[in-house]
Design a protein around this motif. Structure first.
Motif, PDB file in Angstrom:
ATOM      1  N   LEU A   1      -2.178  59.103   6.894  1.00 47.60           N
ATOM      2  CA  LEU A   1      -1.517  59.315   8.177  1.00 47.60           C
ATOM      3  C   LEU A   1      -1.200  57.957   8.772  1.00 47.60           C
ATOM      4  N   ILE A   2       0.067  57.769   9.157  1.00 50.04           N
ATOM      5  CA  ILE A   2       0.499  56.530   9.786  1.00 50.04           C
ATOM      6  C   ILE A   2       0.936  56.857  11.214  1.00 50.04           C
ATOM      7  N   VAL A   3       0.231  56.290  12.168  1.00 51.76           N
ATOM      8  CA  VAL A   3       0.603  56.426  13.582  1.00 51.76           C
ATOM      9  C   VAL A   3       1.318  55.137  13.954  1.00 51.76           C
ATOM     10  N   TYR A   4       2.574  55.258  14.292  1.00 54.28           N
ATOM     11  CA  TYR A   4       3.460  54.106  14.450  1.00 54.28           C
ATOM     12  C   TYR A   4       4.018  54.090  15.871  1.00 54.28           C
ATOM     13  N   VAL A   5       3.933  52.933  16.522  1.00 54.28           N
ATOM     14  CA  VAL A   5       4.461  52.767  17.878  1.00 54.28           C
ATOM     15  C   VAL A   5       5.239  51.453  17.916  1.00 54.28           C
ATOM     16  N   ALA A   6       6.466  51.496  18.386  1.00 58.55           N
ATOM     17  CA  ALA A   6       7.292  50.305  18.601  1.00 58.55           C
ATOM     18  C   ALA A   6       7.578  50.202  20.089  1.00 58.55           C
ATOM     19  N   VAL A   7       7.303  49.029  20.656  1.00 63.09           N
ATOM     20  CA  VAL A   7       7.494  48.819  22.098  1.00 63.09           C
ATOM     21  C   VAL A   7       8.406  47.625  22.322  1.00 63.09           C
ATOM     22  N   LEU A   8       9.200  47.685  23.384  1.00 60.62           N
ATOM     23  CA  LEU A   8      10.007  46.531  23.784  1.00 60.62           C
ATOM     24  C   LEU A   8       9.081  45.451  24.313  1.00 60.62           C
ATOM     25  N   ASN A   9       9.271  44.224  23.846  1.00 62.30           N
ATOM     26  CA  ASN A   9       8.341  43.157  24.212  1.00 62.30           C
ATOM     27  C   ASN A   9       8.914  42.164  25.219  1.00 62.30           C
ATOM     28  N   GLU A  10       9.956  42.580  25.942  1.00 66.48           N
ATOM     29  CA  GLU A  10      10.514  41.689  26.958  1.00 66.48           C
ATOM     30  C   GLU A  10       9.466  41.416  28.029  1.00 66.48           C
ATOM     31  N   GLY A  11       9.170  40.151  28.255  1.00 63.37           N
ATOM     32  CA  GLY A  11       8.175  39.776  29.249  1.00 63.37           C
ATOM     33  C   GLY A  11       6.744  39.884  28.769  1.00 63.37           C
ATOM     34  N   VAL A  12       6.543  40.246  27.509  1.00 60.31           N
ATOM     35  CA  VAL A  12       5.196  40.394  26.949  1.00 60.31           C
ATOM     36  C   VAL A  12       4.935  39.205  26.021  1.00 60.31           C
ATOM     37  N   SER A  13       3.906  38.449  26.287  1.00 61.29           N
ATOM     38  CA  SER A  13       3.590  37.269  25.488  1.00 61.29           C
ATOM     39  C   SER A  13       2.701  37.640  24.305  1.00 61.29           C
ATOM     40  N   ARG A  14       2.636  36.735  23.344  1.00 61.67           N
ATOM     41  CA  ARG A  14       1.719  36.925  22.223  1.00 61.67           C
ATOM     42  C   ARG A  14       0.268  36.938  22.698  1.00 61.67           C
ATOM     43  N   GLU A  15      -0.012  36.169  23.748  1.00 61.93           N
ATOM     44  CA  GLU A  15      -1.370  36.150  24.277  1.00 61.93           C
ATOM     45  C   GLU A  15      -1.781  37.533  24.774  1.00 61.93           C
ATOM     46  N   ALA A  16      -0.844  38.221  25.461  1.00 58.26           N
ATOM     47  CA  ALA A  16      -1.147  39.567  25.940  1.00 58.26           C
ATOM     48  C   ALA A  16      -1.344  40.538  24.783  1.00 58.26           C
ATOM     49  N   GLU A  17      -0.515  40.400  23.738  1.00 61.76           N
ATOM     50  CA  GLU A  17      -0.673  41.276  22.579  1.00 61.76           C
ATOM     51  C   GLU A  17      -1.961  40.970  21.826  1.00 61.76           C
ATOM     52  N   CYS A  18      -2.328  39.692  21.769  1.00 67.11           N
ATOM     53  CA  CYS A  18      -3.583  39.335  21.125  1.00 67.11           C
ATOM     54  C   CYS A  18      -4.759  39.897  21.912  1.00 67.11           C
ATOM     55  N   ALA A  19      -4.676  39.817  23.236  1.00 68.05           N
ATOM     56  CA  ALA A  19      -5.758  40.374  24.061  1.00 68.05           C
ATOM     57  C   ALA A  19      -5.903  41.870  23.831  1.00 68.05           C
ATOM     58  N   HIS A  20      -4.781  42.541  23.596  1.00 68.96           N
ATOM     59  CA  HIS A  20      -4.861  43.980  23.317  1.00 68.96           C
ATOM     60  C   HIS A  20      -5.488  44.238  21.945  1.00 68.96           C
ATOM     61  N   LEU A  21      -5.133  43.420  20.954  1.00 67.63           N
ATOM     62  CA  LEU A  21      -5.747  43.575  19.635  1.00 67.63           C
ATOM     63  C   LEU A  21      -7.243  43.257  19.671  1.00 67.63           C
ATOM     64  N   ASN A  22      -7.647  42.390  20.616  1.00 66.98           N
ATOM     65  CA  ASN A  22      -9.067  42.067  20.743  1.00 66.98           C
ATOM     66  C   ASN A  22      -9.907  43.284  21.109  1.00 66.98           C
ATOM     67  N   ARG A  23      -9.273  44.322  21.655  1.00 68.38           N
ATOM     68  CA  ARG A  23     -10.018  45.507  22.068  1.00 68.38           C
ATOM     69  C   ARG A  23     -10.400  46.391  20.882  1.00 68.38           C
ATOM     70  N   LEU A  24      -9.821  46.122  19.725  1.00 64.44           N
ATOM     71  CA  LEU A  24     -10.199  46.879  18.535  1.00 64.44           C
ATOM     72  C   LEU A  24     -11.596  46.480  18.092  1.00 64.44           C
ATOM     73  N   SER A  25     -12.253  47.379  17.416  1.00 65.06           N
ATOM     74  CA  SER A  25     -13.622  47.151  16.973  1.00 65.06           C
ATOM     75  C   SER A  25     -13.683  45.949  16.024  1.00 65.06           C
ATOM     76  N   GLY A  26     -14.541  44.972  16.371  1.00 69.79           N
ATOM     77  CA  GLY A  26     -14.746  43.819  15.527  1.00 69.79           C
ATOM     78  C   GLY A  26     -13.681  42.749  15.624  1.00 69.79           C
ATOM     79  N   GLN A  27     -12.744  42.839  16.564  1.00 72.12           N
ATOM     80  CA  GLN A  27     -11.658  41.871  16.672  1.00 72.12           C
ATOM     81  C   GLN A  27     -11.726  41.049  17.944  1.00 72.12           C
ATOM     82  N   ALA A  28     -12.906  40.964  18.535  1.00 72.60           N
ATOM     83  CA  ALA A  28     -13.035  40.228  19.792  1.00 72.60           C
ATOM     84  C   ALA A  28     -12.798  38.739  19.610  1.00 72.60           C
ATOM     85  N   GLU A  29     -12.998  38.224  18.390  1.00 71.12           N
ATOM     86  CA  GLU A  29     -12.831  36.793  18.145  1.00 71.12           C
ATOM     87  C   GLU A  29     -11.412  36.430  17.699  1.00 71.12           C
TER      88      GLU A  29
END
Length: 469
Positions: free
Chosen positions: A44-72
């Protein structure tokens, strides 16, 4: 005797090239920037594409940090615009593009969602917290639940019944993928096994409804026979998900085209009226210029605001056509292929966008031509005024010459009068001194001589002035 070790047996690297261009390594490795996924079926592939206007890589990295084991996880890991995270029982792929960012969660397909189920719930078994999907930074442009499972393709009728039931019983769009017959045998084929042989009828089915479900996702179903390789499954998933994403990104130009329609119609009407007034010589050039400048400004503002969107639409549409071609579809009896559906539903929208973009360019060129006509009209009017002014100056110079000639004649008479008066006074003085002279007679006799001498002197002065000029 010394025995060579494996390290000693490795020949040294010879440097036989000039220094690398500073972009060489990055450009060379671009083909490996987004490697294909390897997907084990059923998945099963759950796929989401979002417009990234005004969204920095830092914000996306902070969101990925919320995944289990990805705080670093650090933002530097996202600099290559691609990241694959292998977690416990799932894989998360992050990809950043110019206008959008894609998140793909690949996990095993739950057993209750295999063929035989009827519109099974898929998000109940999501391997990441649903709130994590909700908090993805950006605005959703595409969301797909892609189920990939194994089943034999021999009994097409029974398989289609189960697939339609799995999708909820609605009308589906379906294609047999990987058909060599579609684009010619051997053209762009993907070998099914190590011998390089592929059945000419195709390697898998892809079905969808292109409908948004109540949960906001679309659903796609891929059915492949047992033994389908993980790399092939990854390529199928990538092409289908990219196809849907690029389709939606291409359609973003359609609302813009519809919005510009009334403005372009009004601008074209105004341009026709201005062009007609250009033929009327009584129309004020200043009023025409003000109207034309206002029209040109509005057209250029629309061009600057929307030219990128129209260009991006054409680029995305080209990618859609490329992905459709890569699917190498063949029709399943009784259904419409994905490519046919796309061409019939997407082509009119793309034609509208292309026509609007061309209409905007054409209007800009016509406004420029009208400006040239008005400029020519103003130049001609200016030339006429200059000609009239030159004629007035010429007449003035002629009058000035006549007046000058008159004044010169009077000046000769006046100078001659003063000279003769001086001679008269001189003659009277000589007579008083005892000389036998008649002053009046002498002055009268000298009048012609004096007049001739003054006139001759004036002519010489004129000749010298003309030579000096």
């Amino acid at each position: 005797m010394q025995i060579a070790t494996p390290a000693d047996s490795v020949p040294p690297v010879l440097q036989c090239l000039p220094p690398d261009d500073w972009q060489r390594t990055a450009l060379h490795n671009e083909v490996h920037a987004r490697p294909s996924a390897r997907i084990r079926l059923p998945a099963l592939i759950v796929y989401v594409a979002v417009l990234n206007e005004g969204v920095s890589r830092e914000a996306e990295c902070a969101h990925l940090n919320r995944l289990s084991g990805q705080a670093e996880l650090l933002p530097d890991s996202l600099q290559n615009n691609f990241l694959r995270l292998r977690l416990d029982g799932l894989t998360v792929r992050w990809e950043r593009h110019t206008e959008f960012t894609r998140y793909s969660i690949v996990q095993p397909l739950p057993t209750e969602a295999l063929l035989g189920a009827s519109e099974p719930p898929l998000l109940h078994s999501l391997a990441v917290p649903p709130q994590w999907l909700v908090q993805i930074p950006g605005r959703t442009v595409a969301a797909v639940q892609l189920a990939m499972l194994n089943a034999p393709l021999d009994d097409a009728t029974a398989l289609m019944t189960e697939a339609v039931n799995w999708l909820g019983g609605h009308t589906v769009v379906a294609s047999l993928l990987g058909s060599n017959v579609a684009n010619g045998a051997g053209q762009g084929t993907e070998p099914a096994n190590r011998h390089g042989y592929e059945h000419p009828l195709g390697h898998s089915w892809a079905l969808t409804q292109f409908r948004l479900q109540p949960d906001g996702f679309e659903r796609m179903l891929v059915i492949a026979p047992e033994g389908t390789s993980q790399t092939r499954a990854g390529r199928i998933a990538a092409r289908l998900l990219e196809l849907e994403t690029y389709r939606l990104m291409a359609l973003r130009g359609l609302p813009v085209a519809k919005t510009l329609g009334p403005m372009l119609a009004q601008a074209e009407s105004d341009l026709v009226r201005i062009t007609a007034q250009l033929e009327d010589k009584s129309a004020s050039d200043q009023e025409l210029l003000d109207t034309l400048v206002s029209l040109a400004a509005s057209v250029e503002r629309a061009t600057a605001a929307h030219s990128y969107r129209f260009a991006a639409t054409q680029a995305y549409y080209a990618l859609v056509n490329q992905r459709i071609k890569e699917l190498r579809e063949k029709a399943i009896p009784g259904t419409q292929t994905i490519g046919e559906f796309m061409q019939r539903r997407l082509s009119p929208a793309m034609a509208t966008v292309a026509a609007t973009g061309q209409r905007l360019v054409s209007l800009s060129e016509r406004v420029a031509r009208a400006s040239d006509l008005l400029r020519t009209r103003v130049d001609i009017a200016t030339e006429v005024q200059n000609q009239q002014l030159l004629e007035k100056l010429t007449r003035g110079q002629e009058l000035q010459l006549r007046l000058q000639s008159t004044v010169e004649g009077l000046s000769i008479a006046a100078i001659s009068y003063y000279v003769i008066s001086l001679l008269l006074y001189g003659g009277k003085a000589l007579k008083a001194a005892g000389l036998p002279i008649h002053p009046e007679m002498a002055a009268g006799a000298l009048v012609p001589v004096v007049l001739w001498a003054v006139w001759r002197t004036t002519r010489r002065i004129h000749a010298k002035l003309q030579v000096g000029h």
